[in-house]
Design an enzyme around this catalytic site. Structure first.
Site, PDB file in Angstrom:
ATOM      1  N   ASP A  71       0.800  -1.108  -0.029  1.00 44.75           N
ATOM      2  CA  ASP A  71       0.054  -0.054  -0.046  1.00 44.75           C
ATOM      3  C   ASP A  71       0.846   1.132   0.091  1.00 44.75           C
ATOM      4  O   ASP A  71       2.203   1.212   0.150  1.00 44.75           O
ATOM      5  CB  ASP A  71      -0.902   0.029   1.216  1.00 44.75           C
TER       6      ASP A  71
HETATM    7  C1  GLC Z   1      -4.453   4.354  -0.240  1.00 40.52           C
HETATM    8  C2  GLC Z   1      -5.376   2.944   0.136  1.00 40.52           C
HETATM    9  C3  GLC Z   1      -5.283   2.169  -1.109  1.00 40.52           C
HETATM   10  C4  GLC Z   1      -4.981   2.672  -2.400  1.00 40.52           C
HETATM   11  C5  GLC Z   1      -3.745   3.275  -2.501  1.00 40.52           C
HETATM   12  C6  GLC Z   1      -3.596   3.904  -3.666  1.00 40.52           C
HETATM   13  O1  GLC Z   1      -3.429   4.605   0.735  1.00 40.52           O
HETATM   14  O2  GLC Z   1      -5.023   2.772   1.457  1.00 40.52           O
HETATM   15  O3  GLC Z   1      -6.744   1.250  -0.792  1.00 40.52           O
HETATM   16  O4  GLC Z   1      -5.433   1.626  -3.211  1.00 40.52           O
HETATM   17  O5  GLC Z   1      -3.630   4.217  -1.517  1.00 40.52           O
HETATM   18  O6  GLC Z   1      -4.536   4.839  -3.904  1.00 40.52           O
END
Ligand code: GLC
Length: 740
Positions: free
Chosen positions: A287
Site C-alpha cells: 500500500d
Molecule cells: C491508499 C489506500 C489504498 C489505495 C492506495 C492507492 O492509501 O490505502 O486502498 O489503493 O492508497 O491509492
C-alpha cells in the site's frame, strides 16, 4: 547487521521452500515462448532495472527526485498510479517501450473502486443488493471504462471484513460476513478480469488490503490489529482466498501490523499462506508507502532494512516510497537479500504485464473512451444498481411508495441537491455534472402535477440552524416531507474514522423540528456505514437507506419512492444501537453465560439491550413474505456429504417483489467454541403476489469446516441447527446431525 544476516537466512529459507514448491505451486507457466522471453529479460536486467520493475510511482507522490521521463528511460519505474489521461499514459508508455534499454512496458494502476466515469453505489451499498450477477456486471463496466482511459489495473476489490462501523473504510467493502464477502470477491474479480486480461475491456484486479486491516483497533484507521490466528483464518482470510481461487492477478498488502508484524513485511501471510498454501501466482503491491512505514512501526531500523523485510517477505512491488529502488541492488550485492528474491518478484510482475498484453499492445486507442464512458447502457446499469442497493428500513402504515396523487412535496435536507456526496468516496474519475441529484430525480418522477418545495435546511457539518426557518416554511406548504440527510462523502473512506455515529452536524435537530409539524415524513438516509439512528427509527414513519448511490442516485431513489421498483436490499453489516456496543456482529459466540433477562449474572449491559438496532441481513419490501414448511431432507449426513434443506416462501402482500432468502447454521459443539450463526447460503428470488416458491439449499459438509483446536481446517461431527429466514435474527429453525 545481526538482523540483516538473520534476514538473509529467512529469505533463503523462503526461497528454498518456494523452490521446492515450484513443482507443485509454481507460478502458472505462460506459454513457453513468453516464459523464454521473461527468462531472457531477467538474464539481461541489471539489479537497478529489477528494482525499477519493483517500484511504482504516483503522479501525486512527491517521493524521489528526478524527472519522471528520465526515470522511465533509465528503467527506474515499473508502474504508475493515479494517471488518468490516456494521452499522457501513452506518452510515458512510449518512453518505456521505445526509449528504455529493455523496452519493458509500464503497468498503470488506479483506484477503480465502484465505477470509473459511470459511478455505481459504494461497495457497502452494492453489497446490500446480494445480487452477485449485478456486482459482476458493474465491475465489468468499470473495467471497460477504465481500460479505455488507459488504466490496466484497479486496486479493487477491497475485501476487508469489517465489524466496526467507526472505521471509515467499512464503506469500501462488502460488510461483516466472510461467506458473502467471498462470493462478492469472486464476482468482482470475474467482472474486472473477464476471460482474457489482454482484452481491451478488462483490467487486472487487486485484492486488498491483505490482511485484517478491517480489524483496526477502536475503528481508528491505520491502527494496530490484534486478532487470534483462528479468527484471521475463519473470518478475515476467506475473501482473499476466494479471490485468489478466482484468478485475481494481484494483491495489495496493508498498513496495519497484525499481531506485531506489519502486513507489508509478513512473510507468513505473504509467502507461506498466499503462495505456499493458496498457490497465488500473481504479484503483491504494497500500500502507499507501507514498506517504508515499517520504520515508524518499529519493525525496520531504516529504509534499507524496510526494503529487505518487504521484498523478502513477498511484497513484489513498492507503492510510491523508494526503498526498493534505493537499496535493493546494494542489499543483493552485500548478500543481505538474495538475488532470487528480486528475480522471483520481477518474474511475477512481468507475468501480469504479459497476461495484460502490454508487451504486444502497450498503447491504448485514444479514441475509445468517447464511445465507452457513460454509455447509455452503463447509466442504465447504474440506475438498476441503485434500485437494488436501497434498503427499506421502516415503512409504517405503508407510507411508501408515495401516492401519485400528491400535489405538493417538500424535499428538505443538505443532501437533496448534493452531487459529490452521492458519488461517495474513492471515485477519482467521477464528474459532479454526471450526477442525477435527488431533487432532479424526484421532480422528473413526480412530473408537473406535484410541486416540489426544496430547502436545504442545514449543512452536514457545524451547528448552524439558520436554514431551519426556510425548511419549516417549505414543509408548511406541502402535504408530505421527504428528508435527504445523512453522511456526506467526506465522512467516509480512508482516514475518516468517527467516534460518534449519529447524523453529523445539526441534522437530527432539523429532523426533530420537521417531525414536530405532524405531517407524513419520509427519510432518505445517505451513509457510508451503519449509523446509530435510534430516534429516527422510533419516530420517522418511513426510512430508506440510500448509501452513497453514485451518479444515478436521484433516479434510482425516485424509482423506489414512487413504487416503480420494489426495494429488496438487505444490510450486510450490523447497525448498532450505540458506539458502546461495538464491535457487534451477528456471528458472535454464545459465551458461557448467554443473556437471560431474569438473570443479572449473564452476558449483557445494564444500560442497553444486547441486540443491535438492525441485524445483519435485514431489509423490508413494499410487499410481505411468509416463510413456511421448512424441510430438512437430510437429518443425518455422513462426512463428506451434503445437507439438503428447503422452505416455502410466499408473497403474502399486494406487490411483486424480490426477497433475499438466507440460510444460517450453528455448529452446537466444536473442539473450539463456534458462532451462534453463520451464513451458509442465500437466494434472491422474485415472487408475484400470492406466489409461493420452494427454495432448496444443498450445503456440502466441506462448507462447514473451520479452524479447529489443532488449527487444522476441518468439519467435525455433531449436531447443528439450521435456519431459513429473511435475516440473521429470524427464521424457521431445523436440525441436522453430521456423523463420521
Ligand atoms: C491508499 C489506500 C489504498 C489505495 C492506495 C492507492 O492509501 O490505502 O486502498 O489503493 O492508497 O491509492
Amino acid at each position: 547487521m545481526k538482523r540483516a544476516i538473520l534476514l538473509s537466512l529467512c529469505a533463503l529459507l523462503i526461497v528454498l521452500s518456494l523452490g521446492c514448491q515450484h513443482g507443485s505451486r509454481s507460478i502458472k507457466r505462460l506459454d513457453p515462448a513468453i516464459e523464454a522471453q521473461i527468462d531472457s529479460l531477467l538474464a539481461r536486467m541489471t539489479l537497478e532495472e529489477k528494482a525499477g520493475q519493483m517500484s511504482q510511482k504516483s503522479r501525486l507522490g512527491e517521493d524521489g527526485s528526478g524527472d519522471i521521463e528520465t526515470e522511465i528511460r533509465e528503467g527506474r519505474i515499473g508502474s504508475f498510479l493515479n494517471l488518468q489521461d490516456v494521452k499522457a499514459r501513452n506518452k510515458l508508455q512510449r518512453i518505456a517501450v521505445e526509449e528504455s534499454r529493455l523496452g519493458i512496458p509500464l503497468i498503470f494502476g488506479l483506484d477503480v473502486i465502484h465505477g470509473q466515469r459511470t459511478v455505481f453505489p459504494v461497495p457497502l451499498g452494492e453489497a446490500a443488493s446480494w445480487d452477485l450477477d449485478l456486482m459482476e456486471k458493474t465491475a465489468a463496466v468499470s473495467a471497460r471504462e477504465a481500460r479505455a482511459m488507459g488504466i490496466d489495473w484497479t486496486f479493487s476489490p477491497m475485501v476487508d471484513i469489517a465489524r466496526d462501523p467507526r472505521w471509515g473504510r467499512i464503506v469500501e467493502g462488502a460488510g461483516e460476513d466472510p461467506y458473502l464477502g467471498s462470493l462478492i470477491a469472486r464476482a468482482k474479480v470475474r467482472g474486472y478480469q473477464g476471460r482474457d486480461l489482454a482484452a481491451p475491456d478488462t483490467i487486472a484486479a487487486c485484492l486488498k488490503h491483505y490482511a485484517v486491516y478491517g480489524a483496526s483497533q477502536a475503528g481508528r484507521d491505520y491502527h494496530t490489529t490484534e486478532v487470534p490466528m483462528r479468527i484471521v483464518r475463519d473470518v478475515y482470510l476467506p475473501p482473499f482466498q476466494a479471490g485468489v481461487e478466482e484468478g485475481a492477478a494481484t494483491l495489495m498488502s496493508g498498513f496495519n501490523d497484525l499481531n506485531g508484524i506489519p502486513t507489508s513485511g509478513h512473510s507468513f501471510l505473504l509467502t507461506d499462506v498466499l503462495r505456499g498454501q493458496w498457490g497465488f501466482d500473481g504479484f503483491v503491491v504494497s500500500d502507499w508507502r507501507s514498506v517504508k512505514q515499517m520504520i515508524p512501526h518499529g519493525f525496520a531500523e531504516d529504509q534499507a532494512h524496510a526494503a529487505a523485510l518487504g521484498a523478502s517477505a513477498g511484497v513484489d512491488m513498492e507503492m510510491v516510497s523508494r526503498t526498493y529502488l534505493d537499496h535493493l541492488p546494494d542489499l543483493v550485492r552485500r548478500r543481505v537479500v538474495l538475488r532470487q528474491v528480486l528475480d522471483t518478484a520481477v518474474r511475477r510482475i512481468l507475468h501480469v504485464k504479459y497476461r495484460l498484453g502490454l508487451f504486444d499492445n502497450p498503447y491504448v486507442n485514444e479514441n475509445l473512451q468517447e464511445a465507452v464512458l457513460l454509455a447509455p447502457a452503463h447509466r442504465d446499469l447504474a440506475r438498476q444498481a441503485v434500485r437494488e442497493s436501497l434498503v427499506l428500513l421502516k415503512n409504517q402504515n405503508n407510507l411508501l411508495p408515495l401516492s401519485r396523487d400528491l400535489k405538493s412535496v417538500a424535499l428538505i435536507g443538505p443532501l437533496a441537491q448534493a452531487r459529490r456526496d452521492l458519488i461517495g468516496t474513492w471515485a477519482p474519475a467521477a464528474e459532479d455534472g454526471d450526477v442525477v441529484t435527488l431533487l432532479d430525480g424526484l421532480k422528473k418522477a413526480l412530473g408537473e402535477t406535484c410541486r416540489v418545495h426544496y430547502a436545504k435546511g442545514c449543512q452536514t457539518e457545524g451547528d448552524s440552524t439558520d436554514g431551519f426557518a426556510e425548511a419549516l416554511e417549505a414543509a408548511g406548504r406541502s402535504e408530505l416531507i421527504i428528508l435527504a440527510v445523512g453522511e456526506s462523502e467526506s465522512h467516509n473512506g480512508e482516514a475518516h474514522s468517527r467516534t460518534e455515529l449519529g447524523l453529523p452536524g445539526p441534522q437530527l435537530q432539523l429532523v426533530r423540528e420537521i417531525h414536530k409539524i405532524g405531517k407524513p415524513v419520509v427519510m432518505v438516509l445517505f451513509a457510508g456505514r451503519p449509523l446509530t439512528i435510534n430516534w429516527e427509527m422510533e419516530h420517522i414513519p418511513a426510512i430508506l437507506l440510500a448509501w452513497h448511490p453514485g451518479i444515478e442516485g436521484g433516479n434510482g431513489i425516485a424509482d423506489v419512492l414512487l413504487g416503480d421498483y420494489n426495494p429488496a436490499g438487505k444490510i450486510t453489516v450490523t447497525f448498532p444501537r450505540s458506539v458502546g456496543q461495538i464491535p457487534i456482529y451477528y456471528n458472535e459466540k454464545n459465551t458461557g453465560r448467554p443473556i437471560r433477562e431474569e438473570d443479572r449474572f449473564t452476558s449483557k449491559y445494564i444500560d442497553s439491550p444486547n441486540t443491535p438496532l438492525l441485524p445483519f441481513g435485514y431489509g423490508l419490501s413494499y410487499t410481505t413474505f411468509e416463510y413456511g414448511n421448512l424441510k430438512v431432507e437430510t437429518p443425518n449426513v455422513e462426512i463428506p456429504g451434503t445437507v439438503k434443506v428447503s422452505a416455502d416462501i410466499t408473497n403474502t402482500g399486494g406487490r411483486a417483489g424480490h426477497e433475499v432468502v438466507q440460510l444460517y447454521v450453528r455448529d452446537l459443539v466444536g473442539s473450539v467454541t463456534r458462532p451462534v450463526k453463520e451464513l451458509k447460503g442465500f437466494e434472491r428470488i422474485y415472487l408475484e403476489p400470492g406466489q409461493t416458491k420452494t427454495v432448496r439449499f444443498e450445503i456440502p459438509t466441506d462448507a462447514l469446516r473451520f479452524w479447529d483446536i489443532n488449527m487444522e481446517f476441518n468439519v467435525e461431527p455433531g449436531d447443528f441447527h439450521i435456519w431459513i429466514g429473511p435475516h440473521s435474527a429470524e427464521g424457521l429453525q431445523g436440525h441436522f446431525r453430521l456423523t463420521n
